[in-house]
Scaffold this motif. Structure first.
Motif, PDB file in Angstrom:
ATOM      1  N   UNK B  49       0.856  -1.191   0.000  1.00 23.24           N
ATOM      2  CA  UNK B  49       0.000   0.000   0.000  1.00 23.24           C
ATOM      3  C   UNK B  49       0.889   1.238   0.000  1.00 23.24           C
ATOM      4  N   UNK B  50       0.538   2.205  -0.831  1.00 25.92           N
ATOM      5  CA  UNK B  50       1.329   3.438  -0.901  1.00 25.92           C
ATOM      6  C   UNK B  50       0.686   4.566  -0.103  1.00 25.92           C
ATOM      7  N   UNK B  51      -0.418   4.269   0.542  1.00 21.02           N
ATOM      8  CA  UNK B  51      -1.081   5.266   1.377  1.00 21.02           C
ATOM      9  C   UNK B  51      -2.478   4.799   1.731  1.00 21.02           C
ATOM     10  N   UNK B  52      -3.109   5.494   2.655  1.00 14.78           N
ATOM     11  CA  UNK B  52      -4.457   5.125   3.088  1.00 14.78           C
ATOM     12  C   UNK B  52      -5.404   5.092   1.889  1.00 14.78           C
ATOM     13  N   UNK B  53      -6.155   3.998   1.798  1.00 16.00           N
ATOM     14  CA  UNK B  53      -7.128   3.829   0.725  1.00 16.00           C
ATOM     15  C   UNK B  53      -6.584   3.255  -0.556  1.00 16.00           C
ATOM     16  N   UNK B  54      -5.272   2.989  -0.605  1.00 14.56           N
ATOM     17  CA  UNK B  54      -4.636   2.501  -1.838  1.00 14.56           C
ATOM     18  C   UNK B  54      -3.888   1.213  -1.548  1.00 14.56           C
ATOM     19  N   UNK B  55      -4.253   0.143  -2.254  1.00 13.11           N
ATOM     20  CA  UNK B  55      -3.535  -1.125  -2.122  1.00 13.11           C
ATOM     21  C   UNK B  55      -3.298  -1.715  -3.502  1.00 13.11           C
ATOM     22  N   UNK B  56      -2.301  -2.583  -3.600  1.00  9.76           N
ATOM     23  CA  UNK B  56      -2.002  -3.222  -4.883  1.00  9.76           C
ATOM     24  C   UNK B  56      -1.413  -4.595  -4.629  1.00  9.76           C
ATOM     25  N   UNK B  57      -1.595  -5.471  -5.617  1.00 12.21           N
ATOM     26  CA  UNK B  57      -1.123  -6.844  -5.488  1.00 12.21           C
ATOM     27  C   UNK B  57       0.375  -6.928  -5.674  1.00 12.21           C
ATOM     28  N   UNK B  58       0.954  -7.892  -4.948  1.00 13.33           N
ATOM     29  CA  UNK B  58       2.350  -8.221  -5.145  1.00 13.33           C
ATOM     30  C   UNK B  58       2.486  -9.482  -5.968  1.00 13.33           C
ATOM     31  N   UNK B  59       3.492 -10.269  -5.633  1.00 14.56           N
ATOM     32  CA  UNK B  59       3.804 -11.467  -6.423  1.00 14.56           C
ATOM     33  C   UNK B  59       2.861 -12.638  -6.128  1.00 14.56           C
ATOM     34  N   UNK B  60       2.390 -12.764  -4.877  1.00  9.85           N
ATOM     35  CA  UNK B  60       1.599 -13.932  -4.469  1.00  9.85           C
ATOM     36  C   UNK B  60       0.328 -13.513  -3.712  1.00  9.85           C
ATOM     37  N   UNK B  67      -6.644  -4.266   3.487  1.00  9.43           N
ATOM     38  CA  UNK B  67      -7.315  -2.975   3.487  1.00  9.43           C
ATOM     39  C   UNK B  67      -6.374  -1.972   4.129  1.00  9.43           C
ATOM     40  N   UNK B  68      -6.559  -0.708   3.812  1.00  6.09           N
ATOM     41  CA  UNK B  68      -5.721   0.342   4.411  1.00  6.09           C
ATOM     42  C   UNK B  68      -6.621   1.562   4.649  1.00  6.09           C
ATOM     43  N   UNK B  69      -7.371   1.499   5.722  1.00  4.63           N
ATOM     44  CA  UNK B  69      -8.300   2.591   6.025  1.00  4.63           C
ATOM     45  C   UNK B  69      -7.606   3.737   6.751  1.00  4.63           C
ATOM     46  N   UNK B  70      -6.484   3.458   7.396  1.00  2.05           N
ATOM     47  CA  UNK B  70      -5.714   4.500   8.082  1.00  2.05           C
ATOM     48  C   UNK B  70      -4.243   4.365   7.703  1.00  2.05           C
ATOM     49  N   UNK B  71      -3.461   5.401   7.948  1.00  2.00           N
ATOM     50  CA  UNK B  71      -2.019   5.327   7.692  1.00  2.00           C
ATOM     51  C   UNK B  71      -1.363   4.283   8.588  1.00  2.00           C
ATOM     52  N   UNK B  72      -1.874   4.129   9.807  1.00  2.00           N
ATOM     53  CA  UNK B  72      -1.201   3.295  10.801  1.00  2.00           C
ATOM     54  C   UNK B  72      -1.400   1.793  10.601  1.00  2.00           C
TER      55      UNK B  72
END
Lengths: 110, 112
Positions: B49-60, B67-72
């Motif tokens: 994840x590059x920031x709250x609300x943003x996620x992306x798949x890796x290799x597996x 989920x990334x609802x907060x920075x923490x």
């Protein structure tokens, strides 16, 4: 994706000896890191070194980006240096996606 | 500063059960990562994840959700546990891309 090869896979040293670990990668990278995984499984970041040379105490690292390899030097090894050393790279086209090598297992004997 | 905190440290699941691996960081870093490490192998990226609300798949990524609802916080969800997901899971953070990654102590997960 980028391929990462580390050598040697295993290395056994007597305390006080020096060693060189190698990391080859198959494409241009904008991020290269060396990690030490201690016998308890913890991963410690040793160097962030996409190019050039850095030194930290008995450890130093050199990355020659144009020739697609990096070297980790350990001088005057100590038993606490034992563990697995990983190289991880990130290519220009896959920002955020690090690829790890399979590591070099170092055993330093007293 | 604790850096990256992962809970639990150990867990045994039965096939088909679900669970969430927790990861929390206190450095206000934007980038967070989930890796798995199988015995004798290097780490493989599951999601990042590059920031709250943003996620992306890796290799597996198959078999996992994030989920990334907060920075923490950056929890990893296993919905239908399978024996192939037996592994050690590491969470990591970095200030931004192309910066050093710092890892939590890992979660050792066994699925029987």
């Amino acid at each position: 994706g980028i391929q990462v090869e580390q050598s040697p896979p295993d290395l056994i040293l007597q305390e006080g000896a020096n060693s060189t670990l190698r990391c080859n990668f198959s494409d241009s990278v904008n991020n290269l890191q060396w990690f030490h995984q201690n016998p308890w499984g913890q991963l410690i970041n040793l160097f962030y070194i996409p190019s050039g040379t850095k030194q930290n105490g008995r450890l130093s690292a050199t990355t020659v980006a144009t020739e697609r390899y990096s070297l980790l030097y350990i001088s005057s090894s100590q038993t606490t240096d034992s563990g697995v050393y990983f190289c991880a790279v990130e290519g220009y086209t896959n920002a955020g996606k690090s690829t790890f090598g399979d590591g070099t297992t170092l055993t330093v004997k007293p | 500063n604790a850096g990256v905190t992962q809970t639990p440290k150990f867990r045994i699941l039965k096939i088909g059960q679900s669970m969430t691996l927790q990861c929390t960081q206190d450095m206000n870093h934007n980038y967070m990562y989930w890796y798995r490490q199988d015995p004798g192998m290097g780490l493989k990226l599951i999601y990042y994840s590059v920031g709250a609300g943003i996620t992306d798949k890796g290799e597996v990524p198959n078999g996992y959700n994030v989920s990334r609802s907060t920075t923490e916080d950056f929890p990893l969800r296993l919905e239908l546990a399978a024996p192939s997901q037996t592994s050690v899971y590491f969470c990591a953070m970095s200030d931004r891309g192309n910066q050093p990654q710092h890892f939590g102590d890992g979660t050792r997960l066994s699925i029987l």
